[in-house]
Design a protein around this motif. Structure first.
Motif, PDB file in Angstrom:
ATOM      1  N   ILE A 300       0.844  -1.206   0.000  1.00 25.55           N
ATOM      2  CA  ILE A 300       0.000   0.000   0.000  1.00 25.55           C
ATOM      3  C   ILE A 300       0.874   1.249   0.000  1.00 25.55           C
ATOM      4  CG2 ILE A 300      -1.713   1.325   1.289  1.00 25.55           C
ATOM      5  CD1 ILE A 300      -2.880  -1.252   2.281  1.00 25.55           C
ATOM      6  N   GLY A 301       1.937   1.216   0.809  1.00 20.59           N
ATOM      7  CA  GLY A 301       2.826   2.371   0.909  1.00 20.59           C
ATOM      8  C   GLY A 301       3.425   2.740  -0.437  1.00 20.59           C
ATOM      9  N   SER A 302       3.802   1.712  -1.218  1.00 18.33           N
ATOM     10  CA  SER A 302       4.379   1.987  -2.542  1.00 18.33           C
ATOM     11  C   SER A 302       3.358   2.679  -3.432  1.00 18.33           C
ATOM     12  CB  SER A 302       4.832   0.682  -3.202  1.00 18.33           C
ATOM     13  OG  SER A 302       5.674  -0.025  -2.339  1.00 18.33           O
ATOM     14  N   LYS A 308       1.413   9.988  -4.814  1.00 18.79           N
ATOM     15  CA  LYS A 308       1.775  11.334  -4.373  1.00 18.79           C
ATOM     16  C   LYS A 308       2.828  11.964  -5.288  1.00 18.79           C
ATOM     17  CE  LYS A 308       1.007  12.880  -0.538  1.00 18.79           C
ATOM     18  NZ  LYS A 308       0.076  13.953  -0.174  1.00 18.79           N
ATOM     19  N   LEU A 309       3.683  11.125  -5.894  1.00 17.91           N
ATOM     20  CA  LEU A 309       4.807  11.687  -6.640  1.00 17.91           C
ATOM     21  C   LEU A 309       4.544  11.791  -8.136  1.00 17.91           C
ATOM     22  CD1 LEU A 309       7.685   9.849  -4.796  1.00 17.91           C
ATOM     23  CD2 LEU A 309       7.176  12.282  -4.711  1.00 17.91           C
ATOM     24  N   PHE A 323      -7.528  10.152  -3.304  1.00 11.52           N
ATOM     25  CA  PHE A 323      -7.744   9.032  -2.395  1.00 11.52           C
ATOM     26  C   PHE A 323      -6.558   8.870  -1.437  1.00 11.52           C
ATOM     27  CE2 PHE A 323      -7.310   4.612  -1.176  1.00 11.52           C
ATOM     28  CZ  PHE A 323      -8.543   4.411  -0.572  1.00 11.52           C
ATOM     29  N   ALA A 324      -5.343   9.032  -1.978  1.00  8.91           N
ATOM     30  CA  ALA A 324      -4.150   8.883  -1.133  1.00  8.91           C
ATOM     31  C   ALA A 324      -4.165   9.909  -0.005  1.00  8.91           C
ATOM     32  CB  ALA A 324      -2.885   9.044  -1.980  1.00  8.91           C
ATOM     33  N   ASP A 325      -4.524  11.149  -0.328  1.00  9.08           N
ATOM     34  CA  ASP A 325      -4.587  12.187   0.711  1.00  9.08           C
ATOM     35  C   ASP A 325      -5.638  11.846   1.756  1.00  9.08           C
ATOM     36  OD1 ASP A 325      -2.580  13.838  -0.122  1.00  9.08           O
ATOM     37  OD2 ASP A 325      -3.854  14.906  -1.550  1.00  9.08           O
ATOM     38  N   ILE A 331      -6.132   7.570   8.270  1.00 10.96           N
ATOM     39  CA  ILE A 331      -5.360   6.557   8.976  1.00 10.96           C
ATOM     40  C   ILE A 331      -4.454   7.187  10.032  1.00 10.96           C
ATOM     41  CG2 ILE A 331      -3.582   4.785   8.733  1.00 10.96           C
ATOM     42  CD1 ILE A 331      -6.257   3.875   7.703  1.00 10.96           C
ATOM     43  N   ARG A 332      -3.827   8.308   9.657  1.00 10.10           N
ATOM     44  CA  ARG A 332      -2.918   8.906  10.628  1.00 10.10           C
ATOM     45  C   ARG A 332      -3.663   9.716  11.675  1.00 10.10           C
ATOM     46  NH1 ARG A 332       2.062  11.585   7.747  1.00 10.10           N
ATOM     47  NH2 ARG A 332       0.469  12.668   6.557  1.00 10.10           N
TER      48      ARG A 332
END
Lengths: 488, 244
Positions: A300-302, A308-309, A323-325, A331-332
């Motif tokens: 998921i992190g990848s 993001k990049l 969605f990533a944001d 989650i955080r």
């Protein structure tokens, strides 16, 4: 004994919304008989009603449940979850009935049904130091009273002794230790654990003859089904033919053996009744969950780092970025326990996935957010000239990422990733909330059996420490290998 | 070999637009060695980077061997294999040894087998005098050595043309010589080269043509002897008088 219902008010509101359509009485009895088994949910941390003996769940409630299943001609499945989670297990339909030393009170039958018949009458008693001047209920006014958080003793004392200081502790074992160290005047708890504690700390504490009130343990079933009437019938029969009485006697005749002295405590906590097996089971689950979560987290992190990049402006990428944001914020921004609850009770409620797998997914989803941010910063730390040089040689974007940027990024963030991994291992200790027996919960289970919190806690701590130490040195080795290109 | 027609490049930021290239046209024939000189900020590097599309031109056309780089349908990665590039800051891959730096692309892109790539890497390293450094990591090399390895890395793909983006600007003066001599040797060998440089000695001795750029335009495109001995344009005279 305990009352989880107030704590979970919010989750109930949600569940109520989910269940709005389905409150009509359902014919669960036929459903169960058709499928050939009935599943019991309990919280095996309440000796002698339900507790772990080695890997097996045993106790008064469990034996009664067995008799109920026998009467119905069904196989019995036992599910062990945290006490707070029992009502959710029932209302979500994961389990059919609960016996967990639960007693009826007016405000708690909103989302589950209690049987009219009770199978055990438990007294809430007063435990004091041997030389205490407290003799009866009135003496409790103005005193420092230790109770177990969320138990009925807690609610009773909060209501009746308004000018007393009510100290809410995780369980009565710790409450008694607090009292022995002089920080409490009195402890209010269930009679059976109180009697056991009096044996363990014999000569130091006593249980008063006058009790505060009595509560009736009942069978709990999902709301609005015909299962309640059915359970009432069976309980009636079991009480009349003396089955219930015999079971209770079998478990309460002899107080447990507590072992004397330090070595005795160690022997009792780790070796007696094969308790080390619980620790080993917990350790295996902790490792399994951590490793699974790590793989999912890196995956998921990848994706998050990629989203993001990536500079492309297609609709798909825009949605992915959004969605990533969103994912990172949620989650955080929320506690792990809440995420675990939501994933287990709302997302995976109707699947057959084992709890360990669900825990893996939940921790993986959590870890992915942190891994994603770490990877993102790692990739940004690689000089753009590296990217240009690779592209100028004819490598495409993917090859450049894989062969040139990623290895360098990894080297830059390996320490941070290692940190995240170590945090993850310890974070998995909350998986006990959905009833997974991980290392921490194994310690809790033993503690409730031996009434001694120190040996299990220390054992668990030492095992965590060893795992982390081992991991750190492994990571050091990997980092050294990655850094060999930095040596002049 | 390379045709450039009406090339424009704008950099846009939030509050301003900078026109870096303002209509550049030129063409390079096989075997030519072109030095591009000019004051800093004149667009030399941007122009060079447009030639392998590390920089996307805003308007204009770049054609390499009959293939239009600016055409989106062209596989730019295939074209880039034939255009070697050397950067000001070397950009060697620090996590790979010198040998791996050189052989990674040819092997990964299946231009050569590992064995072929290794032997070519060795012979090229031998030519630039760095064979003994084949198995060290870039961090142990001096700047001049790094740049020579970077040149070898680009050559290992058998490019048809080599682009140099200020290859000696980041070097100590005493290391400049070793890189320049490698480049001069390469020029003698017949390689087509386009070099953005501040080294007038190289422009004078090795180039077949010298381009003078100012404010995103080519002010002069002449033989080196014409450029350096009798520059016509006053802007060029001013520039040369300052640096020579």
């Amino acid at each position: 004994m305990k009352n989880p219902f107030k704590n979970l008010f919010l989750i109930f509101c949600l569940l109520w919304l989910f269940n709005m359509g389905g409150v009509l009485a359902r014919d669960i009895v036929s459903e169960i008989k058709e499928r050939g088994y009935i599943s019991l949910v309990t919280n095996a941390e309440f000796e002698p009603f339900e507790y772990k003996d080695g890997n097996e769940t045993v106790g008064i409630d469990i034996d009664i449940a067995r008799e109920i299943a026998k009467k119905m001609g069904l196989e019995l499945y036992i599910k062990d979850v945290s006490y707070d989670a029992i009502p959710l297990e029932l209302s979500s339909g994961t389990c059919d009935f609960a016996l967990a030393g639960m007693s009826y009170s007016e405000d708690k039958d909103k989302n589950v049904d209690f049987s009219n018949e009770s199978y055990f009458d438990a007294k809430q008693v007063i435990v004091v130091p041997k030389e205490s001047k407290i003799k009866r209920e009135e003496d409790l006014h103005g005193k420092r009273i230790g109770v177990s958080l969320g138990y009925t003793g807690d609610f009773y004392c909060t209501e009746h002794f308004k000018n007393s200081e009510i100290v809410r502790l995780p369980n009565s074992t710790i409450a008694v230790l607090e009292m022995l160290s002089g920080r409490l005047d009195v402890v209010v708890t269930d009679n059976i654990p109180a009697q056991n504690l009096a044996v363990k700390h014999s000569g130091l504490i006593k249980v008063l003859d006058e009790y505060l009130f009595e509560e009736n343990y009942r069978v709990v079933v999902p709301e609005g089904s015909n299962l309640r009437d059915y359970m009432d019938e069976i309980l009636c029969e079991l009480k009349e033919d003396g089955t219930v009485e015999k079971i209770v006697e079998r478990y309460t005749a002899n107080p447990p053996d507590f072992g004397q002295g330090f070595m005795g405590m160690i022997h009792n906590s780790l070796i007696n009744r094969g308790r080390y097996k619980t620790i080993i089971e917990g350790l295996c689950n902790t490792i399994r969950i951590t490793c699974g979560a790590l793989v999912i987290g890196i995956f998921i992190g990848s994706i998050i780092a990629f989203a993001k990049l990536n500079k492309s402006k297609t609709i798909f990428m825009k949605v992915l970025k959004w969605f990533a944001d969103f994912y990172l914020t949620v989650i955080r921004g929320t506690p792990m326990v809440v995420q675990l609850f939501v994933i287990y009770y709302f997302i995976f409620v109707s699947t057959d996935l084992s709890k360990t797998i669900v825990a893996m997914i939940a921790f993986g989803v959590n870890s992915g957010a942190y891994v994603g941010v770490v990877l993102q910063s790692g990739i940004l730390s690689v000089d753009s000239g590296q990217y240009e040089a690779a592209r100028s040689l004819g490598l495409n974007g993917r090859e450049t990422m894989l062969k040139i940027v990623f290895p360098q990024a990894l080297k830059n963030v390996i320490a941070n990733l290692c940190n995240e991994f170590i945090a993850l291992i310890k974070e998995t200790s909350v998986s006990g909330f959905i009833g997974v027996i991980d290392l921490s919960r194994a310690g809790d289970i033993i503690r409730t059996q031996t009434l001694d919190p120190f040996v299990p806690l220390l054992t668990v701590a030492i095992i965590y420490l060893l795992i982390v130490a081992l991991l750190s040195s492994a990571m050091d080795m990997i980092e050294r290998r990655l850094r060999k290109s930095d040596i002049r | 070999m390379i045709y450039v027609k009406d090339l424009y490049k704008q950099f846009k930021s939030d509050n301003e637009t900078v026109n870096v290239l303002n209509g550049i046209s030129f063409h390079v024939k096989k075997g030519e060695k072109i030095a591009i000189i000019g004051p800093s900020g004149s667009g030399k590097s941007t122009f060079l980077r447009c030639l392998n599309r590390l920089e996307e031109p805003t308007v204009g056309e770049v054609v390499f061997e009959g293939m239009a780089l600016t055409d989106r349908r062209q596989d730019i990665n295939k074209i880039r294999r034939q255009i070697g590039m050397v950067f000001q800051h070397f950009n060697l891959f620090p996590h790979l040894t010198v040998r791996e730096n050189i052989t990674l692309a040819p092997v990964l892109l299946k231009v050569k087998t590992q064995k072929q790539a290794n032997s070519i890497a060795e012979s090229l390293l031998d030519r630039v005098g760095l064979l003994d450094k084949a198995d060290v990591y870039p961090i142990r090399l001096s700047g001049g050595q790094k740049q020579r390895v970077a040149i070898v890395r680009a050559l290992a793909m058998d490019p048809k043309v080599m682009l140099f983006d200020e290859p000696t600007s980041a070097l100590d003066p005493e290391m400049t010589g070793e890189v320049l001599s490698v480049m001069k040797e390469l020029a003698k060998g017949g390689m087509t080269m386009i070099v953005v440089t501040h080294e007038m000695s190289f422009a004078r001795e090795a180039a077949t043509r010298v381009l003078f750029m100012d404010k995103g335009k080519i002010l002069a495109d002449e033989k080196p002897e014409d450029m350096f001995v009798s520059p016509k344009h006053p802007r060029i005279r001013e520039f040369l008088s300052k640096i020579l």
